[in-house]
Each structure stands twice: as C-alpha cells, then as structure tokens.
Design a protein around this motif. Structure first.
Motif, PDB file in Angstrom:
ATOM      1  N   SER A  52      37.242  89.615  35.730  1.00 23.44           N
ATOM      2  CA  SER A  52      37.469  89.267  34.332  1.00 23.44           C
ATOM      3  C   SER A  52      36.292  88.493  33.757  1.00 23.44           C
ATOM      4  O   SER A  52      35.417  88.035  34.493  1.00 23.44           O
ATOM      5  CB  SER A  52      38.748  88.436  34.212  1.00 23.44           C
ATOM      6  N   TRP A  53      36.290  88.311  32.442  1.00 27.40           N
ATOM      7  CA  TRP A  53      35.159  87.660  31.787  1.00 27.40           C
ATOM      8  C   TRP A  53      34.965  86.240  32.305  1.00 27.40           C
ATOM      9  O   TRP A  53      33.841  85.749  32.410  1.00 27.40           O
ATOM     10  CB  TRP A  53      35.369  87.642  30.272  1.00 27.40           C
ATOM     11  N   SER A  54      36.053  85.577  32.682  1.00 23.82           N
ATOM     12  CA  SER A  54      35.964  84.197  33.162  1.00 23.82           C
ATOM     13  C   SER A  54      35.717  84.111  34.665  1.00 23.82           C
ATOM     14  O   SER A  54      35.367  83.048  35.174  1.00 23.82           O
ATOM     15  CB  SER A  54      37.263  83.459  32.841  1.00 23.82           C
ATOM     16  N   GLY A  55      35.922  85.214  35.355  1.00 26.89           N
ATOM     17  CA  GLY A  55      35.839  85.192  36.814  1.00 26.89           C
ATOM     18  C   GLY A  55      37.144  84.809  37.477  1.00 26.89           C
ATOM     19  O   GLY A  55      37.238  84.787  38.697  1.00 26.89           O
ATOM     20  N   GLY A  56      38.167  84.542  36.674  1.00 29.18           N
ATOM     21  CA  GLY A  56      39.422  84.074  37.235  1.00 29.18           C
ATOM     22  C   GLY A  56      40.280  85.149  37.869  1.00 29.18           C
ATOM     23  O   GLY A  56      41.180  84.850  38.662  1.00 29.18           O
ATOM     24  N   SER A  57      40.008  86.394  37.515  1.00 29.45           N
ATOM     25  CA  SER A  57      40.774  87.514  38.074  1.00 29.45           C
ATOM     26  C   SER A  57      39.829  88.548  38.652  1.00 29.45           C
ATOM     27  O   SER A  57      38.803  88.859  38.050  1.00 29.45           O
ATOM     28  CB  SER A  57      41.632  88.182  37.002  1.00 29.45           C
ATOM     29  N   THR A  58      40.183  89.058  39.812  1.00 27.08           N
ATOM     30  CA  THR A  58      39.422  90.131  40.439  1.00 27.08           C
ATOM     31  C   THR A  58      40.393  91.204  40.915  1.00 27.08           C
ATOM     32  O   THR A  58      41.569  90.927  41.183  1.00 27.08           O
ATOM     33  CB  THR A  58      38.597  89.643  41.637  1.00 27.08           C
ATOM     34  N   TRP A  59      39.892  92.412  40.978  1.00 23.40           N
ATOM     35  CA  TRP A  59      40.724  93.512  41.486  1.00 23.40           C
ATOM     36  C   TRP A  59      39.827  94.530  42.171  1.00 23.40           C
ATOM     37  O   TRP A  59      38.641  94.643  41.860  1.00 23.40           O
ATOM     38  CB  TRP A  59      41.573  94.143  40.382  1.00 23.40           C
ATOM     39  N   TYR A  60      40.408  95.247  43.150  1.00 25.33           N
ATOM     40  CA  TYR A  60      39.633  96.118  44.029  1.00 25.33           C
ATOM     41  C   TYR A  60      40.350  97.436  44.280  1.00 25.33           C
ATOM     42  O   TYR A  60      41.578  97.516  44.214  1.00 25.33           O
ATOM     43  CB  TYR A  60      39.418  95.430  45.382  1.00 25.33           C
ATOM     44  N   SER A  61      39.567  98.440  44.611  1.00 27.99           N
ATOM     45  CA  SER A  61      40.149  99.678  45.091  1.00 27.99           C
ATOM     46  C   SER A  61      40.673  99.435  46.506  1.00 27.99           C
ATOM     47  O   SER A  61      40.183  98.556  47.230  1.00 27.99           O
ATOM     48  CB  SER A  61      39.123 100.803  45.098  1.00 27.99           C
ATOM     49  N   ASP A  62      41.643 100.210  46.908  1.00 27.25           N
ATOM     50  CA  ASP A  62      42.233 100.028  48.239  1.00 27.25           C
ATOM     51  C   ASP A  62      41.204 100.235  49.344  1.00 27.25           C
ATOM     52  O   ASP A  62      41.283  99.629  50.414  1.00 27.25           O
ATOM     53  CB  ASP A  62      43.401 101.002  48.436  1.00 27.25           C
ATOM     54  N   SER A  63      40.218 101.087  49.089  1.00 33.73           N
ATOM     55  CA  SER A  63      39.247 101.433  50.127  1.00 33.73           C
ATOM     56  C   SER A  63      38.314 100.280  50.480  1.00 33.73           C
ATOM     57  O   SER A  63      37.701 100.290  51.555  1.00 33.73           O
ATOM     58  CB  SER A  63      38.428 102.645  49.700  1.00 33.73           C
ATOM     59  N   VAL A  64      38.188  99.288  49.604  1.00 30.87           N
ATOM     60  CA  VAL A  64      37.264  98.177  49.874  1.00 30.87           C
ATOM     61  C   VAL A  64      37.960  96.833  49.956  1.00 30.87           C
ATOM     62  O   VAL A  64      37.320  95.825  50.295  1.00 30.87           O
ATOM     63  CB  VAL A  64      36.139  98.113  48.821  1.00 30.87           C
ATOM     64  N   LYS A  65      39.242  96.790  49.648  1.00 36.40           N
ATOM     65  CA  LYS A  65      39.966  95.539  49.649  1.00 36.40           C
ATOM     66  C   LYS A  65      39.887  94.859  51.007  1.00 36.40           C
ATOM     67  O   LYS A  65      40.097  95.486  52.039  1.00 36.40           O
ATOM     68  CB  LYS A  65      41.434  95.795  49.259  1.00 36.40           C
ATOM     69  N   GLY A  66      39.541  93.583  51.015  1.00 36.95           N
ATOM     70  CA  GLY A  66      39.396  92.837  52.254  1.00 36.95           C
ATOM     71  C   GLY A  66      37.997  92.885  52.838  1.00 36.95           C
ATOM     72  O   GLY A  66      37.688  92.092  53.745  1.00 36.95           O
ATOM     73  N   ARG A  67      37.156  93.777  52.348  1.00 37.40           N
ATOM     74  CA  ARG A  67      35.786  93.877  52.853  1.00 37.40           C
ATOM     75  C   ARG A  67      34.746  93.502  51.802  1.00 37.40           C
ATOM     76  O   ARG A  67      33.695  92.962  52.134  1.00 37.40           O
ATOM     77  CB  ARG A  67      35.507  95.310  53.328  1.00 37.40           C
ATOM     78  N   PHE A  68      35.025  93.809  50.537  1.00 36.60           N
ATOM     79  CA  PHE A  68      34.095  93.537  49.443  1.00 36.60           C
ATOM     80  C   PHE A  68      34.621  92.385  48.593  1.00 36.60           C
ATOM     81  O   PHE A  68      35.837  92.227  48.423  1.00 36.60           O
ATOM     82  CB  PHE A  68      33.942  94.764  48.555  1.00 36.60           C
ATOM     83  N   ILE A  70      33.769  90.599  44.734  1.00 40.94           N
ATOM     84  CA  ILE A  70      33.029  90.572  43.483  1.00 40.94           C
ATOM     85  C   ILE A  70      33.060  89.154  42.933  1.00 40.94           C
ATOM     86  O   ILE A  70      34.066  88.447  43.052  1.00 40.94           O
ATOM     87  CB  ILE A  70      33.604  91.586  42.459  1.00 40.94           C
ATOM     88  N   SER A  71      31.937  88.739  42.353  1.00 42.57           N
ATOM     89  CA  SER A  71      31.860  87.423  41.727  1.00 42.57           C
ATOM     90  C   SER A  71      30.883  87.494  40.566  1.00 42.57           C
ATOM     91  O   SER A  71      30.139  88.468  40.438  1.00 42.57           O
ATOM     92  CB  SER A  71      31.415  86.355  42.742  1.00 42.57           C
ATOM     93  N   ASN A  77      24.035  85.122  33.899  1.00 42.09           N
ATOM     94  CA  ASN A  77      24.252  86.501  33.416  1.00 42.09           C
ATOM     95  C   ASN A  77      24.173  87.503  34.567  1.00 42.09           C
ATOM     96  O   ASN A  77      23.528  88.554  34.445  1.00 42.09           O
ATOM     97  CB  ASN A  77      23.231  86.866  32.327  1.00 42.09           C
ATOM     98  N   THR A  78      24.820  87.182  35.672  1.00 40.45           N
ATOM     99  CA  THR A  78      24.716  88.020  36.855  1.00 40.45           C
ATOM    100  C   THR A  78      26.087  88.221  37.490  1.00 40.45           C
ATOM    101  O   THR A  78      26.893  87.283  37.537  1.00 40.45           O
ATOM    102  CB  THR A  78      23.761  87.401  37.891  1.00 40.45           C
ATOM    103  N   VAL A  79      26.318  89.428  37.967  1.00 41.24           N
ATOM    104  CA  VAL A  79      27.522  89.732  38.738  1.00 41.24           C
ATOM    105  C   VAL A  79      27.086  90.228  40.110  1.00 41.24           C
ATOM    106  O   VAL A  79      26.031  90.863  40.241  1.00 41.24           O
ATOM    107  CB  VAL A  79      28.408  90.761  38.001  1.00 41.24           C
ATOM    108  N   TYR A  80      27.868  89.906  41.114  1.00 40.63           N
ATOM    109  CA  TYR A  80      27.509  90.219  42.494  1.00 40.63           C
ATOM    110  C   TYR A  80      28.607  91.052  43.150  1.00 40.63           C
ATOM    111  O   TYR A  80      29.772  90.998  42.771  1.00 40.63           O
ATOM    112  CB  TYR A  80      27.330  88.927  43.296  1.00 40.63           C
TER     113      TYR A  80
END
Length: 121
Positions: A52-68, A70-71, A77-80
């Motif tokens: 989310s714009w604030s960084g407070g919420s993240t969501w993942y595809s099932d294929s990467v959940k627990g391994r990837f 995002i921040s 002005n950077t996302v990782y």
C-alpha cells in the motif's frame, strides 16, 4: 507521472537470495500502491507482490508467500523486493509497477523496463 527503474536482477543458484530495487521519480510516488510482477518466457505477466501507499499493507501471490518480502521507503522513492529461497521457477523478467490496489494485485498505471532474474538448479 511516475517513472520507474528496476535494478538488482542477476544470476543466482537455487536456494539463494536477491534483492530487487525500484527507484521512482515523480512527486506522486507516495500516492500509489506499488507492486512487482514477473513474466517468464512464453508466459503471461503475473502479479508477485504489492504494498500500500503507506507500507502498512502487503499482499503476495501464493507462489512466493513466505519467501519474498516487499517493502518501500517513501523518503527515498524506492520499493524493494527481497527474494529468498529462490527456485528455478522464479526465473523471469521482474517488473515494478505503480497503481491502485485491486483484489488480484495492483493496476499497472506505470511500469518499469524490467530486470532479469535467473535461478539455476
């Protein structure tokens, strides 16, 4: 208007890690949800992770959940995308996108040019 430039891709062995970065220009960066997508040869572009714009919420595809993970750092002005326990099936061109959150990922209002990630077995 938002311009996006990805970096950090490369070749890594299975089980290894990589961190992708996406540098954004444009004063509206913090207004957008951000996400990562990937596209393997001969396949469609798939959603990987969103934040989310604030960084407070993240969501993942099932294929990467627990391994990837995002921040984002709105001051820079950077996302990782931290990618751990990489598998050969993670091999793809990874794209950064800015947009609005949806039930399936984020809309792709703006896109980067992509960075190649190759995972060898």
């Amino acid at each position: 208007q938002v311009q996006l430039v990805e970096s950090g891709g490369g070749l890594v062995q299975a089980g290894g890690s990589l961190r992708l970065s996406c540098a954004a220009s444009g004063h509206t960066f913090s207004s957008y949800a951000m996400g990562w997508f990937r596209q393997a040869p001969g396949k469609e572009r798939d959603f990987v992770a969103g934040i989310s714009w604030s960084g407070g919420s993240t969501w993942y595809s099932d294929s990467v959940k627990g391994r990837f993970t995002i921040s984002r750092d709105n001051a820079k002005n950077t996302v990782y995308l931290q990618m751990n326990s990489l598998k050969p099936e993670d091999t793809a061109v990874y794209y950064c996108a800015a947009g609005l959150p949806t039930s399936w990922g984020i809309t792709g209002n703006y896109w980067g040019q992509g960075t190649q990630v190759t995972v060898s077995s």
